[in-house]
Design a protein around this motif. Structure first.
Motif, PDB file in Angstrom:
ATOM      1  N   UNK A 309       0.843  -1.201   0.000  1.00 59.19           N
ATOM      2  CA  UNK A 309       0.000   0.000   0.000  1.00 59.19           C
ATOM      3  C   UNK A 309       0.877   1.250   0.000  1.00 59.19           C
ATOM      4  N   UNK A 310       0.583   2.175  -0.919  1.00 58.07           N
ATOM      5  CA  UNK A 310       1.326   3.433  -1.027  1.00 58.07           C
ATOM      6  C   UNK A 310       0.597   4.593  -0.370  1.00 58.07           C
ATOM      7  N   UNK A 311      -0.699   4.482  -0.239  1.00 60.14           N
ATOM      8  CA  UNK A 311      -1.518   5.571   0.290  1.00 60.14           C
ATOM      9  C   UNK A 311      -1.404   5.624   1.812  1.00 60.14           C
ATOM     10  N   UNK A 312      -1.194   6.809   2.384  1.00 64.97           N
ATOM     11  CA  UNK A 312      -1.086   6.910   3.848  1.00 64.97           C
ATOM     12  C   UNK A 312      -2.339   6.387   4.545  1.00 64.97           C
ATOM     13  N   UNK A 313      -2.152   5.835   5.725  1.00 65.32           N
ATOM     14  CA  UNK A 313      -3.271   5.314   6.502  1.00 65.32           C
ATOM     15  C   UNK A 313      -4.100   6.441   7.106  1.00 65.32           C
ATOM     16  N   UNK A 314      -3.435   7.533   7.497  1.00 65.14           N
ATOM     17  CA  UNK A 314      -4.103   8.659   8.157  1.00 65.14           C
ATOM     18  C   UNK A 314      -5.058   9.344   7.175  1.00 65.14           C
ATOM     19  N   UNK A 315      -6.371   9.374   7.454  1.00 69.43           N
ATOM     20  CA  UNK A 315      -7.326  10.006   6.534  1.00 69.43           C
ATOM     21  C   UNK A 315      -7.021  11.470   6.235  1.00 69.43           C
ATOM     22  N   UNK A 316      -6.397  12.163   7.180  1.00 67.69           N
ATOM     23  CA  UNK A 316      -6.085  13.580   6.974  1.00 67.69           C
ATOM     24  C   UNK A 316      -4.941  13.774   5.988  1.00 67.69           C
ATOM     25  N   UNK A 317      -4.249  12.699   5.691  1.00 66.41           N
ATOM     26  CA  UNK A 317      -3.060  12.800   4.842  1.00 66.41           C
ATOM     27  C   UNK A 317      -3.265  12.163   3.470  1.00 66.41           C
ATOM     28  N   UNK A 318      -4.527  11.978   3.062  1.00 68.14           N
ATOM     29  CA  UNK A 318      -4.756  11.360   1.758  1.00 68.14           C
ATOM     30  C   UNK A 318      -5.967  11.942   1.049  1.00 68.14           C
ATOM     31  N   UNK A 319      -5.997  11.735  -0.251  1.00 71.43           N
ATOM     32  CA  UNK A 319      -7.123  12.153  -1.057  1.00 71.43           C
ATOM     33  C   UNK A 319      -8.149  11.046  -1.166  1.00 71.43           C
ATOM     34  N   UNK A 320      -8.905  11.022  -2.266  1.00 73.57           N
ATOM     35  CA  UNK A 320      -9.983  10.046  -2.428  1.00 73.57           C
ATOM     36  C   UNK A 320      -9.573   8.921  -3.369  1.00 73.57           C
TER      37      UNK A 320
END
Length: 393
Positions: A309-320
């Motif tokens: 997984x490349x997308x950050x886990x933290x919702x505040x640190x990712x897009x959609x």
């Protein structure tokens, strides 16, 4: 929130690529037909006045403004995103004439980097493009920097920059900011005014569903727009375009950033697409997208533990969107598309999926997981046909 009926989606297809090209809004076909027949066909050239074609760039800008946290009268629509990045970067550099550094992220979208490189060469004033990993950008914000140029949401990983914090830090050392909102507008809350951003641009064919080739939008902070002389001084950015004066005089505010003739038919489609966002709470939309992304990621990883997984886990640190890396990423995506689940691939090894709750729900995600399991467990991706790269990946 779910507005699936507003889109003309093929039966049985799970569309996870709205972060690359949004699906067709049902109203768009009629809107374009009306612009062609009742306006272009019946009115001919009178359409510029009688159908309001000349006002489209600013009228659509005012429709987009609430979606990016901008005030009325600060956004205009037209041209492509690359042109708008070039325009915004040139404007910012002109406001910081004693500084020579354009700071950006290594791996920023290539077109943004190319625009910066081309502008540097054209100006010939000794500017440099300094591209660093995201973690090194805060420390690199010094009084050498003229402009911090960032894409808020990374096109590959979906990682999101903190616009408010980085803009404040840039201003603290006297630098300006230019934000690329290609993967933000229509997908997550953006607050240009509250963050005090200087310039921003974005495309309208991704989450805003304006259609292939839909025009870009451009934002300039009001105090900047009144003093900046655009590097691309088009005739429609003139204070009096129909005087046809030989010398350029910039129009007021956002009007000066207009360049060429509005693409009327594309703007008709975009206008219809924006109807879908009437009454939509963008913060709630993004919160739901995060839930769907987590559901998809958990399911895909259970099926194929080799995914990284490349997308950050933290919702505040990712897009959609959610993105994974895998050596067989391209073939996996092609096999999945053949099963009716459309995502996309980005070099060198990235599987990328956009989550848009306007037309996706938990049932769609579960179906996508089931079909991905068929691809992995049946080694469908190992078919040589899925390893041949298409022109568009």
């Amino acid at each position: 929130m779910l507005r699936r009926d507003a889109f003309d989606l093929p039966e049985g297809v799970i569309y996870l690529d709205g972060n690359s090209l949004g699906p067709l809004p049902r109203r768009a076909e009629a809107a374009v037909a009306r612009a062609m027949q009742a306006e272009w066909g019946a009115m001919l050239i009178r359409g510029w006045n009688e159908a309001g074609w000349m006002d489209q760039p600013d009228r659509l800008g005012d429709r987009i403004a609430p979606l990016i946290g901008a005030a009325p009268g600060t956004v205009t629509v037209g041209e492509t995103l690359s042109i708008r990045v070039f325009q915004g970067l040139a404007a910012a550099l002109s406001l910081r004439p004693g500084r020579k550094v354009i700071l950006t992220e290594a791996g920023n979208f290539p077109s943004d980097l190319y625009m910066a490189q081309g502008l540097i060469d054209a100006l010939g004033q000794g500017h440099v493009l300094r591209a660093l990993p995201a973690t090194e950008i805060p420390a690199a914000l010094t009084d050498e920097v003229a402009v911090l140029m960032l894409t808020e949401v990374d096109y590959r990983s979906g990682a999101r920059h903190d616009m408010a914090a980085l803009t404040a830090q840039a201003h603290g050392v006297g630098a300006l900011t230019l934000w690329d909102l290609a993967h933000s507008a229509g997908a997550l809350p953006v607050a240009l005014t509250r963050c005090n951003a200087d310039f921003a641009a974005g495309c309208t064919y991704k989450y805003l569903n304006g259609g292939p080739g839909a025009p870009a939008f451009f934002y300039a902070r009001p105090d900047h727009s009144e003093i900046t002389r655009p590097i691309l001084a088009g005739w429609l950015g003139h204070a009096a375009p129909f005087d046809f004066a030989p010398d350029y005089a910039p129009g007021p505010g956002r009007a000066r950033f207009r360049i060429g003739t509005p693409p009327v038919l594309q703007m008709a489609a975009l206008d219809a697409a924006l109807d879908i966002f009437d009454g939509v709470d963008i913060a709630a939309l993004h919160a739901r997208a995060i839930v769907l992304a987590d559901r998809l990621a958990t399911g895909f990883e259970a099926v194929c533990p080799d995914l990284r997984r490349l997308t950050p886990m933290d919702p505040a640190r990712r897009g959609s969107q959610i993105a994974f890396a895998h050596p067989n990423g391209y073939a996996m995506v092609q096999a999945l598309i053949a099963q009716g689940v459309i995502g996309d691939f980005r070099a060198p090894d990235i599987l990328r999926f956009g989550l848009t709750p306007l037309y996706l729900d938990a049932g769609d995600i579960d179906t996508a997981i089931e079909r991905f399991a068929q691809v992995i467990e049946g080694r469908l991706w190992d078919d040589p046909a899925y390893r041949t790269r298409n022109k568009v990946t």
